[in-house]
Design an enzyme around this catalytic site. Structure first.
Site, mmCIF file in Angstrom:
data_model
loop_
_atom_site.group_PDB
_atom_site.id
_atom_site.type_symbol
_atom_site.label_atom_id
_atom_site.label_comp_id
_atom_site.label_asym_id
_atom_site.label_seq_id
_atom_site.Cartn_x
_atom_site.Cartn_y
_atom_site.Cartn_z
ATOM 1 N N TRP A 1 62.344 18.745 25.528
ATOM 2 C CA TRP A 1 63.792 18.646 25.707
ATOM 3 C C TRP A 1 64.384 17.326 25.241
ATOM 4 O O TRP A 1 65.598 17.187 25.130
ATOM 5 C CB TRP A 1 64.151 18.832 27.191
ATOM 6 N N ASN A 2 63.561 16.294 24.982
ATOM 7 C CA ASN A 2 64.137 14.970 24.732
ATOM 8 C C ASN A 2 64.807 14.846 23.367
ATOM 9 O O ASN A 2 65.721 14.035 23.189
ATOM 10 C CB ASN A 2 63.098 13.867 24.941
ATOM 11 N N LYS B 1 59.364 28.474 20.987
ATOM 12 C CA LYS B 1 59.678 28.453 22.414
ATOM 13 C C LYS B 1 60.328 27.105 22.726
ATOM 14 O O LYS B 1 59.644 26.090 22.858
ATOM 15 C CB LYS B 1 58.443 28.632 23.292
ATOM 16 N N PRO B 2 61.658 27.068 22.843
ATOM 17 C CA PRO B 2 62.320 25.816 23.194
ATOM 18 C C PRO B 2 62.197 25.555 24.689
ATOM 19 O O PRO B 2 61.863 26.467 25.464
ATOM 20 C CB PRO B 2 63.781 26.074 22.801
ATOM 21 N N GLY C 1 54.706 17.377 23.435
ATOM 22 C CA GLY C 1 54.881 17.330 24.881
ATOM 23 C C GLY C 1 53.801 16.491 25.525
ATOM 24 O O GLY C 1 53.172 15.644 24.877
ATOM 25 N N SER C 2 53.560 16.715 26.802
ATOM 26 C CA SER C 2 52.632 15.882 27.558
ATOM 27 C C SER C 2 51.181 16.162 27.170
ATOM 28 O O SER C 2 50.834 17.257 26.712
ATOM 29 C CB SER C 2 52.810 16.128 29.055
ATOM 30 N N GLU D 1 51.554 16.523 18.995
ATOM 31 C CA GLU D 1 52.079 15.179 19.265
ATOM 32 C C GLU D 1 52.243 15.100 20.773
ATOM 33 O O GLU D 1 53.161 15.689 21.334
ATOM 34 C CB GLU D 1 53.397 14.952 18.528
ATOM 35 N N CYS E 1 59.027 9.661 23.221
ATOM 36 C CA CYS E 1 57.566 9.557 23.260
ATOM 37 C C CYS E 1 57.067 8.261 22.644
ATOM 38 O O CYS E 1 55.942 7.848 22.912
ATOM 39 C CB CYS E 1 56.939 10.750 22.550
#
Length: 492
Positions: free
Chosen positions: A164-165, A188-189, A243-244, A265, A299
């Site tokens: 989302w960032n 997939k957002p 993402g994480s 990433e 990130c």
């Protein structure tokens, strides 16, 4: 049925707001009728709802992408170039509207949102140009009657999972490469910011992207089953995720079931080092640009700020003075410099990190707490005397807190900087050319900013080492979406 609150958007082109998912060229609702509520993090105001989709819709989207690949994968590079350039032009044409969508659902300032849209569009432009540069190769043979030629072909259907960032740019950085290579995609957002993704789907339709080439599945509560299908389906040949690190590991494991190509990433914990020979004013400017962009929710933002002891007090006071002048508020207010955090969980994590540092002896120079009232705002913060063992130096914070730790020697700070399981980006400021080379080579990260706090643009290879990911995006990232094939010509 999904819906939108038309009164809050105020767009020049209201048709960019879509409250349905996009599968095989059609706007569709969830089969079971479920919806996801999307709110503005600055005001808690309802923006609208999008479909809560599940396994059935995901399989349909993947099947549509598989069917479309049969023709899209055979189009010429010039044809794909032209469509991507139309896409790029449409993104610039609708810059104000696309930026407003980003601000409303993500919270970042309108100025930052306009910058994101320009950045996002640049990937379409870059990959349009890369589409016609996917050259093959002739390899000399040791045999007189054999000629070796290597050609490049699109991987196939790509699953794209984004955070989302950067609601727009994290999609185009992947989608641009996929389309340029001749791949089709299922996206997939994130449930926090789906409207930017759906607006991009609408522009792709206007740009002439054929039905089924781009598909978007929105989900929240069904994310595990949707993610698993996007990773394990045999129709899908590549998975790309931002993402994480924990989620990245889970998706990597799922994709391994069919040995898919993958690019990831994942999390960062970027060190930002200020040496005693640095230009302190430039270092402060770099720290502000790097640490506080997007209210610290990037990130590659500085997470661990190490300052050499002889310039520590000077740097800390100058940084605190600048941060004191920030204005937190609604991103649509032109006076606002920094918007909200994305949700309550983000507030809780930043609060936990600040309280941990203070309990270990850190001093709050500026901020240090949540802004009371509507929205999820946290005061831009500067902490001094943060010990090396504090959570700031162990976990990625993802918030507007500059945590300063003192160091004495180059060797010491290199060890501190590299003492992390992740290695996405790192930054340092020094005017000693020998030190610049030594430190840049010694940092265990995928990207280094030397005397700058900004490193991201479409033309560079973006990615990390260690547990920060696999592969690269931007630059020659189109190669991640291509297979090499040897054609050996015999009988000559």
């Amino acid at each position: 049925m999904a819906s939108t609150n038309a009164s809050v958007w105020s767009l020049q082109d209201p048709s960019l707001i879509k409250n349905q998912a996009y599968i095989d060229g059609k706007w569709v609702n969830a089969a079971e009728g479920g919806t996801i509520l999307v709110t503005n993090p600055a005001t808690d105001e309802e923006l609208g709802t999008v479909p809560e989709m599940g396994l059935t819709e995901t399989k349909s989207a993947i099947a549509a992408a598989g069917k479309a690949f049969a023709s899209w994968g055979k189009t010429t590079a010039k044809y794909r170039h032209d469509i991507l350039m139309k896409f790029y032009s449409l993104m610039l044409q609708h810059n104000d509207d696309l930026a407003r969508i980003i601000t409303l659902e993500n919270g970042k300032t309108l100025a930052e949102a306009k910058g994101e849209n320009a950045y996002s569009a640049s990937f379409m432009e870059w990959y349009a140009e890369e589409a016609v540069r996917t050259y093959g190769e002739h390899i000399p043979s040791p045999f007189t009657n054999i000629r070796n030629v290597v050609i490049k072909q699109p991987v196939g259907v790509v699953s794209i999972l984004t955070p989302w960032n950067f609601p727009s740019a994290m999609i185009t950085r992947k989608l641009g490469a996929a389309l340029a290579a001749g791949c089709t995609a299922v996206i997939k957002p994130p449930p926090e910011t789906p409207f930017s993704a759906l607006a991009l789907a609408e522009l792709s339709r206007r740009a002439g992207v054929p039905d089924g080439v781009i598909n978007i599945v929105t989900t929240q509560k069904n994310v595990i089953e949707v993610g698993r299908e996007m990773c394990e389906s045999k129709i899908v040949r590549k998975v790309t995720f931002t993402g994480s690190t924990p989620v990245a590991k889970g998706l990597y494991g799922m994709a391994a079931s069919t040995l898919k190509k993958i690019s990831i990433e994942a999390g960062g914990n970027a060190p930002f080092i200020v040496f005693d020979d640095a230009d302190i004013d430039k270092a402060v400017e770099g720290a502000i640009a790097c640490k506080f962009r997007g209210s610290g929710q990037t990130c590659v933002c500085a997470n661990r700020i190490y300052v050499q002891s002889s310039v520590y007090a000077d740097f800390a006071s100058r940084l605190a003075e600048k941060v004191t002048a920030f204005k937190v508020g609604n991103g649509l207010d032109e006076k606002t410099t920094h918007g909200p955090l994305i949700h309550e969980r983000a507030i809780s994590k930043v609060t936990r990190h600040v309280e941990d540092a203070v309990s270990r002896g850190a001093q709050v120079l500026v901020g240090g707490k949540r802004v009371e009232g509507t929205g999820t705002f946290f005061s831009p913060t500067v902490l001094s005397d943060v010990p090396a063992g504090a959570l700031f130096n162990v976990e990625e914070t993802f918030g507007p807190v500059a945590a300063l730790t003192k160091f004495e020697t180059e060797e010491e700070v290199i060890a501190l900087a590299n003492g992390s399981d992740v290695g996405l980006a790192g930054y340092f400021f020094s005017r000693d050319v020998g030190r610049v080379w030594r430190v840049a080579e010694a940092l265990e990260v995928g990207m280094v900013g030397t005397n700058t706090g900004l490193i991201s643009h479409a033309t560079i290879p973006f990615g990390g080492v260690k547990e920060s990911g696999i592969g690269r995006e931007g630059g020659h990232g189109i190669e991640e979406y291509l297979n090499q094939k040897l054609v050996a010509f015999g009988g000559i």
